[in-house]
Structures are given as C-alpha cells and as structure tokens.
Design a protein around this motif. Structure first.
Motif, PDB file in Angstrom:
ATOM      1  N   ASP A   2       0.659  -0.936  -0.239  1.00  0.00           N
ATOM      2  CA  ASP A   2      -0.024   0.057  -0.123  1.00  0.00           C
ATOM      3  C   ASP A   2       0.777   1.126  -0.594  1.00  0.00           C
ATOM      4  O   ASP A   2       0.703   2.407  -0.695  1.00  0.00           O
ATOM      5  CB  ASP A   2      -0.919  -0.003   0.805  1.00  0.00           C
ATOM      6  N   GLN A  12       0.394   4.198  -2.841  1.00  0.00           N
ATOM      7  CA  GLN A  12       0.483   5.492  -2.385  1.00  0.00           C
ATOM      8  C   GLN A  12       0.428   6.227  -2.447  1.00  0.00           C
ATOM      9  O   GLN A  12       1.082   6.873  -3.739  1.00  0.00           O
ATOM     10  CB  GLN A  12       0.249   5.308  -1.446  1.00  0.00           C
ATOM     11  N   PRO A  50      -4.971   6.449  -2.543  1.00  0.00           N
ATOM     12  CA  PRO A  50      -5.665   5.257  -0.896  1.00  0.00           C
ATOM     13  C   PRO A  50      -6.275   6.545  -0.267  1.00  0.00           C
ATOM     14  O   PRO A  50      -4.673   7.658   0.320  1.00  0.00           O
ATOM     15  CB  PRO A  50      -5.082   4.561  -0.617  1.00  0.00           C
ATOM     16  N   GLU A  51      -7.199   6.961   0.394  1.00  0.00           N
ATOM     17  CA  GLU A  51      -7.707   7.974   1.505  1.00  0.00           C
ATOM     18  C   GLU A  51      -6.887   9.207   1.346  1.00  0.00           C
ATOM     19  O   GLU A  51      -6.030  10.209   1.947  1.00  0.00           O
ATOM     20  CB  GLU A  51      -6.952   7.422   2.786  1.00  0.00           C
TER      21      GLU A  51
END
Length: 369
Positions: A224, A228, A257-258
C-alpha cells in the motif's frame, strides 16, 4: 490625564487562516466526494465531518483568543503529565486501538482522539513555562541538555507508538531552545543524538524499516505504501502548470487511497497545478510570517515562546507532509494542516491559533516593530 492604552490584534492572521480553512474545505470535498459517495452513499460525508471538527476547533480558538494566555503558565507541568498519561493509556486494552502497526487512538466512551496530538500542544505550554522560568539558564549547554532530558520521557513514549509525531515534538523542542539560547554548538550534538535515537526506534518496529526500504527502492517494492506514493507522484506530474481544473482529478477516483488525508496535496497539484501548489505554500508562509511578527512583539518571553512553538509545529508539519507526498522522505502519515481531513489534528491546530491570537491581543500598538 494618561491616554487610554491601545492594544493590537492581528486581523491579517485571522483572515489568512479563514481563507486557508475555506480553501481546505473546497479541496477536501473535491478529493473525497467520490470515495464518500461509494463508501457512505453521501458525497459530502467527509466534508460534513470536517465542518464539525472545525466548529469544535473554532470554539476552542475563540475561547483561547479572549482568555489571557498567561494563566496557562501555572498549568504547564500538569499538561505535560496529562499528555504523558494519555499517551500511555493507548496501551490499556479496551482504550487504545492500533493504526498502521502501532497504537495511536484512545477511545473514552463515545470520544476518540489521538493523544499524540495533545502531546504537541502540551509540550509547547510546558517548554514555554520551563524556559521562561529561567531564561538565562539556556545560555548553558548543560542546562539545554537538562531540558532535553526532561522532555525525553514524553518524546520516547510518543516515538514508540508514532515516530513521525515524535519527530515533530523534537523539532518543536529544538526550535524553542534555539530561539531562547545563543549557543549553536549543542544543536549539532542534538541532531546526531536525535538520528541515533530515531534509528533505534526504527529498528524495533519492522514496518518502519519496510517503509524506508520502500522509499529507497520503490521500483522493487510492493504494498500500500509504495502504491500510494507512486500514484501521488502521478497526480503531481499530471497536473502540469495550471492543473486539470477543480474537481477534474483522475487519481482521486480510487488510485490515491484516502486522498482526503495525508495525500491531499497531490490532488491540489493535479487539479490546480504547480500554480495552485505554490499558492498553497504561500498561504502557509503568510501565516508563519504573521506569527513571526507576533512572536517578535509579544508582551513577554512566555508569550513569545508559545508563538515560536506553535509556529514550529505548523512549519514542521507542512514541510514533512509535502516532503512525504513528493517522496523526498519515507511515508510518515503526517496530515497537511487545516486542509487534510482529521478530527484531533485540526481541532488542536485551531486551538493553537487561538493562543497565537491571544498573544497578539496583549501587544501594545506603540510597541509594534
């Protein structure tokens, strides 16, 4: 008859802050609307929560603006102890919850917050009180290290659960001591010591070492963090000089993401381009400039040190966030002040700005320089 005393209030700082907050709300909605609609069925979900957080922060800011900041001098030690207890409480089963491999959140009934954010403002109040009590003691290298030793328990506890916040705490401490002390040589030893302590805390947590390896060799990494980072760099690169236009980001559609949190600056770059990124940085620079003026003209040393600590907090957090999203340093999970989505962080920052405005209210107009 003695003329009526006239006092100063920094309306420039207030207006710039308000503009930055509204800009942050616009960018938060733009970066989070797709995720909010898919996840919660409401494109304004994160926007509404952020407005709630800002309202809490606004109440705290108004209160601290109109309360004489000098009354907090007697509470410096109590705030330090409270911050320490809250940071330790996250390790109590049922109270603390983990995030990204470490305990960061504290749950007290319906209330949840990050004690490490409380530790930042507590450190500023404590150090301002500690240094102001004996300012000439900062002329001694030995006394400077005493201050560091006093701060080490809190920084150590925070570092174990959140190294990035501990770096901010250390930076705040170093800036406040630097301003109060004419000595320069101890800071070289201080930086070396900080690097050594940081290396120890990195080595005891495997995920931290993995992040460094990902940063050094993103082409060979997976997971991740590297995903990202790479998607964020694609967003920055695709924005060009003036961006794709507000709301036109493609990377926010699940690629970053986010994107409403730590990496919101990448969406600013993609939608508003290099021009928007520079304007955002200039807004922070203007706020820091106004804070510098207030610190330079504060009615007493305590008020000046409070503003210096808050200024250091804001500056370090902005620098670290932008450094992370541009892959200049490993991913640390630092939010962009007043723009990224966050409850505890934005409320604490608003409260700190109230302290700064409170210090500005005590400046005599005839003493402004």
């Amino acid at each position: 008859m003695e003329s009526k005393r006239r006092f100063y209030f920094d309306y420039s700082l207030l207006f710039i802050l308000i503009f930055l907050i509204f800009f942050g709300l616009v960018m938060l909605y733009s970066s989070s609307s797709y995720l909010s609609a898919n996840k919660f069925g409401d494109s304004g979900h994160y926007l509404k929560l952020q407005i709630r957080n800002l309202l809490f922060g606004l109440v705290a800011m108004a209160f601290l603006t109109f309360v004489d900041y000098r009354i907090w001098k007697r509470w410096g030690t109590a705030l330090y102890v409270l911050a320490m207890l809250l940071c330790l409480a996250v390790y109590i089963p049922g109270l603390g919850r983990a995030s990204h491999g470490s305990a960061r959140w504290l749950y007290l009934g319906p209330i949840s917050f990050q004690p490490s954010e409380v530790a930042k403002v507590a450190s500023i109040f404590f150090l301002a009180m500690f240094i102001e009590h004996a300012p000439h003691a900062m002329y001694s290298v030995r006394n400077i290290f005493k201050v560091i030793i006093v701060m080490f328990p809190l920084v150590g506890v925070v570092a174990y659960m959140n190294l990035s916040t501990a770096i901010i705490l250390f930076g705040i401490c170093a800036c406040m001591i630097f301003v109060a002390s004419p000595k320069y040589k101890p800071f070289g030893v201080l930086v070396i010591s900080a690097i050594m302590v940081g290396a120890i805390f990195v080595s005891i947590a495997g995920y931290r070492m993995a992040r460094i390896q990902t940063w050094l060799h993103p082409e060979n990494a997976s997971g991740d963090d590297v995903y990202q980072t790479l998607q964020g760099l694609y967003a920055i690169g695709s924005g060009g000089l003036f961006g794709k236009g507000l709301g036109q980001s493609m990377q926010k559609l699940g690629n970053v993401p986010e994107s409403q949190n730590d990496f919101i600056f990448t969406i600013i770059c993609e939608e508003l381009g290099l021009f928007g990124a520079i304007c955002t940085i200039l807004l922070y620079a203007l706020i820091l400039w106004r804070m510098m003026v207030i610190a330079n003209n504060a009615a007493d040393l305590y008020g000046s040190l409070l503003v210096v600590g808050i200024m250091a907090h804001l500056a370090i957090q902005v620098i670290l966030n932008i450094a992370v999203v541009t892959n200049s340093i490993p991913n640390t999970g630092i939010t962009l002040p007043f723009i990224s989505y966050g409850g505890t962080s934005v409320s604490i920052l608003m409260a700190e700005m109230g302290v700064v405005l409170g210090v500005s209210r005590q400046i005599r107009l005839d003493n402004i320089r």
